[in-house]
Design an enzyme around this catalytic site. Structure first.
Site, PDB file in Angstrom:
ATOM      1  N   ARG A 400      -9.041  39.830  29.126  1.00 36.46           N
ATOM      2  CA  ARG A 400      -9.308  38.936  30.259  1.00 36.46           C
ATOM      3  C   ARG A 400      -8.407  37.714  30.194  1.00 36.46           C
ATOM      4  O   ARG A 400      -7.874  37.275  31.214  1.00 36.46           O
ATOM      5  CB  ARG A 400     -10.781  38.508  30.296  1.00 36.46           C
ATOM      6  CG  ARG A 400     -11.133  37.754  31.588  1.00 36.46           C
ATOM      7  CD  ARG A 400     -12.592  37.321  31.639  1.00 36.46           C
ATOM      8  NE  ARG A 400     -12.950  36.845  32.962  1.00 36.46           N
ATOM      9  CZ  ARG A 400     -12.774  35.586  33.396  1.00 36.46           C
ATOM     10  NH1 ARG A 400     -12.228  34.684  32.606  1.00 36.46           N
ATOM     11  NH2 ARG A 400     -13.132  35.247  34.624  1.00 36.46           N
ATOM     12  N   CYS A 401      -8.225  37.158  28.998  1.00 30.27           N
ATOM     13  CA  CYS A 401      -7.358  35.990  28.852  1.00 30.27           C
ATOM     14  C   CYS A 401      -5.928  36.288  29.293  1.00 30.27           C
ATOM     15  O   CYS A 401      -5.233  35.410  29.803  1.00 30.27           O
ATOM     16  CB  CYS A 401      -7.335  35.521  27.401  1.00 30.27           C
ATOM     17  SG  CYS A 401      -8.887  34.840  26.782  1.00 30.27           S
ATOM     18  N   MET A 402      -5.480  37.531  29.081  1.00 28.81           N
ATOM     19  CA  MET A 402      -4.088  37.884  29.356  1.00 28.81           C
ATOM     20  C   MET A 402      -3.848  38.277  30.812  1.00 28.81           C
ATOM     21  O   MET A 402      -2.741  38.711  31.146  1.00 28.81           O
ATOM     22  CB  MET A 402      -3.660  39.041  28.455  1.00 28.81           C
ATOM     23  CG  MET A 402      -3.604  38.700  26.988  1.00 28.81           C
ATOM     24  SD  MET A 402      -2.796  39.986  25.990  1.00 28.81           S
ATOM     25  CE  MET A 402      -3.857  41.402  26.305  1.00 28.81           C
TER      26      MET A 402
END
Length: 410
Positions: A400-402
């Site tokens: 999700r962060c990426m």
């Protein structure tokens, strides 16, 4: 698909923004790890291979992948005036201590004709030994003699492959963030130019601006549905920013968002953002780190009687109750990272076991290294797509962060 359309964490993902990690990772050193928010130095070649596997997994499931560096390059190619403006602004924000380097660096960067290579160089950083050495360019100064050719004059931006944080998609609008650390504040210049000048995104409504006084990061912002955002009060997002964002969203006629749930989580490196401890993976299922369960501070923010006011109410219900009411389901299931085992949960949460990217209801992309949590997700009926992560995880961020969703189907 032009503009932004994201009203959910789980609706079918159709378009996403990524940044393939590049040479900026080569400019990490043991002495700069803390300043640049890394705990270790990733091996670039493997990190690139892992990131390519991530992008390929998304494409195989019908997601259009666009890259940050390509969109900004397209902006610069569209206007020589914007290109010059970008370079001047980038240099002014780069924190270059010696004024004599400003024009030198401008000439150096402006000499890179290919716009994509230019953007990649701004992300990578610049060392003194890369700049022209003629006397007319660089004085024989004490600073240069003492620090030597290895001195970095423009610092790298190694966190850029976590595209979730510099801005957030909310409904049909966008928030361009003021980020927590000086290191990451510069990253938002790329989003600023995309959403001001790119033909596909320049008409997107802005709900937050990088010049706002309070810091907020995209990893703390979750689109629960077309009416509700959940935003973490965390190490990197201030309550003042959440209140300001809520006011600016509620004041806009095109938005359907009328409720913001502010969720307070512990302020620590391990619990960096809300999405490192809590993500939605199906209509009625969430991953959660057991460390945030128990009495939680949840505040419901709605529009006030006047445009510059909001109503704030503390919700004393359990997280499950609040989420079920918002989502209109009878109950929700919180799937604990590591199955609730204390040691396993801490280990796998550190490697982003709770940071999943949902690409359609019940289908999630995860790091393969979190085998305990992944098995539990499968036991709950989830379609789990694993990607390699030995190097990507060193930056303390998961799938999700990426990724920054730009479009999800209704």
């Amino acid at each position: 698909m032009r503009g932004i359309h994201v009203t959910s964490e789980i609706k079918p993902l159709k378009k996403v923004l990524l940044h393939r990690p590049g040479r900026e990772l080569l400019n990490l050193t043991p002495n700069t790890l803390e300043e640049l928010l890394f705990d270790d130095i990733p091996y670039l070649k493997v990190a690139e291979d892992e990131h390519d596997a991530f992008a390929d997994t998304l494409r195989q499931h019908g997601v259009e992948v666009v890259y940050l560096e390509d969109l900004v390059a397209q902006v610069l190619d569209g206007s020589p005036q914007v290109r010059e403006q970008f370079l001047r602004q980038f240099i002014n924000e780069a924190g270059i201590s010696a004024a004599k380097y400003h024009q030198i660096i401008y000439d150096y960067l402006n000499g890179i004709e290919d716009s994509k290579q230019l953007i990649l160089k701004t992300m990578e950083g610049i060392y003194l030994n890369e700049l022209p050495r003629e006397p007319r360019h660089i004085d024989n100064s004490l600073v240069d003699l003492v620090r030597g050719d290895s001195r970095i004059v423009v610092k790298p931006m190694p966190n850029l492959y976590f595209t979730r944080d510099p801005f957030e998609s909310m409904g049909t609008g966008v928030g361009i963030n003021r980020m927590y650390s000086v290191t990451r504040c510069r990253e938002t210049i790329y989003a600023d130019y995309i959403f001001r000048y790119h033909p596909d995104f320049k008409d997107t409504p802005h709900y937050y601006d990088r010049t706002c006084p309070f810091h907020i990061e995209g990893g703390d912002v979750l689109n629960l549905n077309e009416r509700t955002l959940a935003i973490g009060i965390s190490q990197r997002t201030e309550p003042d920013a959440i209140e300001l964002l809520a006011k600016q969203i509620f004041a806009r006629p095109e938005t359907t968002i009328d409720t913001v749930l502010a969720v307070r989580i512990p302020e620590s490196r391990a619990f960096m953002h809300l999405d490192t401890v809590f993500t939605q993976i199906d209509y009625d299922k969430f991953t959660v780190h057991p460390g945030i369960l128990g009495p939680l501070e949840v505040y419901q923010i709605t529009a006030g009687d006047r445009p510059d006011e909001v109503k704030i109410e503390r919700r004393d219900d359990t997280l499950e109750t609040v989420l079920a009411q918002v989502l209109g389901v009878s109950h929700v299931t919180l799937i604990k990272c590591g199955g609730g085992d204390h040691i396993t949960a801490e280990r796998e949460q550190w490697n982003d076991g709770s940071n999943t990217l949902c690409i359609s209801p019940g289908t999630v992309v995860v790091y393969e290294r979190n085998n305990v949590t992944n098995a539990i997700l499968r036991d709950h009926g989830l379609n789990v797509l694993e990607i390699p992560s030995s190097e990507l995880s060193r930056g303390r961020g998961g799938p999700r962060c990426m990724s920054m969703p730009l479009w999800r189907e209704d």
